[in-house]
Enzyme design. Sequence first.
Site, PDB file in Angstrom:
ATOM      1  N   VAL A  19       2.149   3.212  -4.207  1.00  0.00           N
ATOM      2  CA  VAL A  19       3.073   3.734  -5.227  1.00  0.00           C
ATOM      3  C   VAL A  19       3.004   5.254  -5.266  1.00  0.00           C
ATOM      4  O   VAL A  19       4.041   5.933  -5.353  1.00  0.00           O
ATOM      5  CB  VAL A  19       2.743   3.124  -6.611  1.00  0.00           C
ATOM      6  CG1 VAL A  19       3.536   3.812  -7.705  1.00  0.00           C
ATOM      7  CG2 VAL A  19       3.035   1.620  -6.607  1.00  0.00           C
ATOM      8  N   SER A  40      -6.007  12.863  -5.076  1.00  0.00           N
ATOM      9  CA  SER A  40      -6.662  11.653  -4.560  1.00  0.00           C
ATOM     10  C   SER A  40      -8.159  11.900  -4.451  1.00  0.00           C
ATOM     11  O   SER A  40      -8.578  12.937  -3.930  1.00  0.00           O
ATOM     12  CB  SER A  40      -6.099  11.289  -3.185  1.00  0.00           C
ATOM     13  OG  SER A  40      -6.937  10.341  -2.554  1.00  0.00           O
ATOM     14  N   CYS A 156       6.370  -4.542 -11.585  1.00  0.00           N
ATOM     15  CA  CYS A 156       7.477  -4.911 -10.694  1.00  0.00           C
ATOM     16  C   CYS A 156       8.047  -6.293 -11.026  1.00  0.00           C
ATOM     17  O   CYS A 156       9.276  -6.450 -11.147  1.00  0.00           O
ATOM     18  CB  CYS A 156       7.037  -4.815  -9.238  1.00  0.00           C
ATOM     19  SG  CYS A 156       5.428  -5.546  -8.900  1.00  0.00           S
ATOM     20  N   ASN A 313      10.104  -3.438  -4.889  1.00  0.00           N
ATOM     21  CA  ASN A 313       8.976  -3.328  -5.825  1.00  0.00           C
ATOM     22  C   ASN A 313       8.402  -1.926  -5.899  1.00  0.00           C
ATOM     23  O   ASN A 313       7.903  -1.512  -6.945  1.00  0.00           O
ATOM     24  CB  ASN A 313       7.863  -4.313  -5.444  1.00  0.00           C
ATOM     25  CG  ASN A 313       7.358  -4.101  -4.030  1.00  0.00           C
ATOM     26  OD1 ASN A 313       8.139  -4.201  -3.086  1.00  0.00           O
ATOM     27  ND2 ASN A 313       6.082  -3.817  -3.858  1.00  0.00           N
TER      28      ASN A 313
HETATM   29  N1  NAP Z   1       2.408  -1.914  -5.388  1.00  0.00           N
HETATM   30  C1  NAP Z   1       3.384  -2.211  -6.230  1.00  0.00           C
HETATM   31  O1  NAP Z   1       4.402  -2.828  -5.857  1.00  0.00           O
HETATM   32  C2  NAP Z   1       3.301  -1.787  -7.676  1.00  0.00           C
HETATM   33  C3  NAP Z   1       4.445  -1.904  -8.464  1.00  0.00           C
HETATM   34  C4  NAP Z   1       4.386  -1.516  -9.808  1.00  0.00           C
HETATM   35  C5  NAP Z   1       3.207  -0.994 -10.326  1.00  0.00           C
HETATM   36  N2  NAP Z   1       2.108  -0.904  -9.537  1.00  0.00           N
HETATM   37  C6  NAP Z   1       0.879  -0.341 -10.126  1.00  0.00           C
HETATM   38  O2  NAP Z   1       0.729   0.993  -9.647  1.00  0.00           O
HETATM   39  C7  NAP Z   1      -0.658   1.304  -9.515  1.00  0.00           C
HETATM   40  C8  NAP Z   1      -0.914   1.731  -8.075  1.00  0.00           C
HETATM   41  O3  NAP Z   1      -0.569   0.635  -7.228  1.00  0.00           O
HETATM   42  P1  NAP Z   1      -0.634   0.751  -5.647  1.00  0.00           P
HETATM   43  O4  NAP Z   1       0.025  -0.463  -5.127  1.00  0.00           O
HETATM   44  O5  NAP Z   1      -0.172   2.089  -5.216  1.00  0.00           O
HETATM   45  O6  NAP Z   1      -2.201   0.641  -5.424  1.00  0.00           O
HETATM   46  P2  NAP Z   1      -3.066   1.256  -4.229  1.00  0.00           P
HETATM   47  O7  NAP Z   1      -2.235   1.365  -3.011  1.00  0.00           O
HETATM   48  O8  NAP Z   1      -4.311   0.463  -4.197  1.00  0.00           O
HETATM   49  O9  NAP Z   1      -3.418   2.742  -4.734  1.00  0.00           O
HETATM   50  C9  NAP Z   1      -4.110   2.988  -5.936  1.00  0.00           C
HETATM   51  C10 NAP Z   1      -4.731   4.374  -5.874  1.00  0.00           C
HETATM   52  O10 NAP Z   1      -5.361   4.620  -7.101  1.00  0.00           O
HETATM   53  C11 NAP Z   1      -6.592   5.309  -6.869  1.00  0.00           C
HETATM   54  N3  NAP Z   1      -7.644   4.687  -7.660  1.00  0.00           N
HETATM   55  C12 NAP Z   1      -8.367   5.346  -8.536  1.00  0.00           C
HETATM   56  N4  NAP Z   1      -9.242   4.543  -9.122  1.00  0.00           N
HETATM   57  C13 NAP Z   1      -9.063   3.328  -8.624  1.00  0.00           C
HETATM   58  C14 NAP Z   1      -9.672   2.082  -8.839  1.00  0.00           C
HETATM   59  N5  NAP Z   1     -10.679   1.929  -9.713  1.00  0.00           N
HETATM   60  N6  NAP Z   1      -9.217   1.025  -8.148  1.00  0.00           N
HETATM   61  C15 NAP Z   1      -8.214   1.154  -7.250  1.00  0.00           C
HETATM   62  N7  NAP Z   1      -7.606   2.347  -7.013  1.00  0.00           N
HETATM   63  C16 NAP Z   1      -8.026   3.399  -7.685  1.00  0.00           C
HETATM   64  C17 NAP Z   1      -6.867   5.248  -5.398  1.00  0.00           C
HETATM   65  O11 NAP Z   1      -6.778   6.556  -5.039  1.00  0.00           O
HETATM   66  P3  NAP Z   1      -8.037   7.514  -4.824  1.00  0.00           P
HETATM   67  O12 NAP Z   1      -9.292   6.673  -4.875  1.00  0.00           O
HETATM   68  O13 NAP Z   1      -7.797   8.117  -3.514  1.00  0.00           O
HETATM   69  O14 NAP Z   1      -7.953   8.489  -5.959  1.00  0.00           O
HETATM   70  C18 NAP Z   1      -5.741   4.442  -4.788  1.00  0.00           C
HETATM   71  O15 NAP Z   1      -5.181   5.089  -3.663  1.00  0.00           O
HETATM   72  C19 NAP Z   1      -1.427   0.041  -9.905  1.00  0.00           C
HETATM   73  O16 NAP Z   1      -1.836   0.139 -11.252  1.00  0.00           O
HETATM   74  C20 NAP Z   1      -0.394  -1.065  -9.731  1.00  0.00           C
HETATM   75  O17 NAP Z   1      -0.637  -2.169 -10.569  1.00  0.00           O
HETATM   76  C21 NAP Z   1       2.130  -1.276  -8.213  1.00  0.00           C
END
Ligand code: NAP
Length: 346
Positions: A19, A40, A156, A313
């Site tokens: 995201v 990050s 989403c 999404n």
């Molecule tokens: N994927 C989707 O379709 C979607 C849609 C709507 C909402 N969301 C929400 O958006 C947020 C990000 O989703 P994403 O899909 O981008 O996830 P992701 O790819 O796993 O990325 C999350 C980022 O958050 C950081 N982070 C910091 N603390 C964390 C922790 N305790 N656990 C996991 N990550 C952590 C990490 O960055 P650093 O460690 O590098 O700082 C990681 O790169 C989530 O809350 C998710 O529920 C996702």
Amino acid sequence: MSASDDVLRVAVFGAAGFVGGELLRLLLQHPRVGDVCAVSRSQAGKAWSATHAFARNLDAAPVFVAPDDPAFERADVVFAALGHGESQRSVAALVADDPRLLVDLAADFRIRDPDRYVTAYGAHARPELTADFRYALADVVGADLEGEAKLAAPGCFATATLLGLHPFRGLAMRRPPVSFAVTGSSGSGATPRVGTHHPFRATNFHAYSLEQHRHEAEIGDQLGQWGAAFADCRLLTHSGPFVRGIHATLHFAPAEPVTDPQALLEKAYAGSAFVRVLPEPPELRAVTGTNFAHLHATQQHAGEIVVTVVIDNLVKGAAGQAVQAMNLALGWPETDGLQQLGLAAC
Ligand SMILES: NC(=O)c1ccc[n+]([C@@H]2O[C@H](COP(=O)([O-])OP(=O)(O)OC[C@H]3O[C@@H](n4cnc5c(N)ncnc54)[C@H](OP(=O)(O)O)[C@@H]3O)[C@@H](O)[C@H]2O)c1
């Protein structure tokens, strides 16, 4: 680059995630965003291009910064795309510079009812802050978001389901509506898991979290905020063999017959910038990479209605809707930075 009243300085936390990357991609193409700072922990000091392939097309070679780096100080707008629970724990850092706007994309501040939140997600570190956040279902709330300082971007599955339910929210139902929803693998984030491993996913299809997906709590909470004539919607979640997108099929039975459900969709979304009501059931490929939602409604059997919804999404279900909500909150044209058409040529 310095901030001015018209050209914003934006910080994205969690910028190395799926995201976060989508936010960077959209914000770089936004006409009123002058500087984008990608925060990050895991990638600090490394080039965006090592994580996000689109960044290899940039002339510049931006790098991620650590959360304690002064580079993102004085951000006008902060987006938080952190893992679940991290926003509530990091909120002091997110608002340290008193940004004009904070948009959180996690579930941390979406659910007003504390009991509902705890049942779905467990204890909340800062429950008292949730009332400060406006639930930003941008295509429904619209210009009413103007002036808001803290937004909770919807999930989403919740976005797809609520867009389908909104036109019918005043109708009493014989039983709770059902949303049979299928997501692509990018819904699980960037960390590889068995469920997102290509050989297991690419030719597979299965249900998960049937006992209760967390977004069901979010949907129910929002129906309560709306004062809808029905209290709940059952969410049946599935993993599909594609990367981007959500396809939701909603099925419900109003207590009183509805003669033309398609007309209710058209009325609810007349003049909408991003919601299109189609004459036939929509296809994912038409919205992939876009901030559009495509909907269709029809009757099945006596008095039963089926609504189909497709969104991307990562765009409408996350980063795109968050940018749309920023535009609305700041009083800008809703479509700024979001006019990409679909990716699929065939
Ligand atoms: N994927 C989707 O379709 C979607 C849609 C709507 C909402 N969301 C929400 O958006 C947020 C990000 O989703 P994403 O899909 O981008 O996830 P992701 O790819 O796993 O990325 C999350 C980022 O958050 C950081 N982070 C910091 N603390 C964390 C922790 N305790 N656990 C996991 N990550 C952590 C990490 O960055 P650093 O460690 O590098 O700082 C990681 O790169 C989530 O809350 C998710 O529920 C996702």
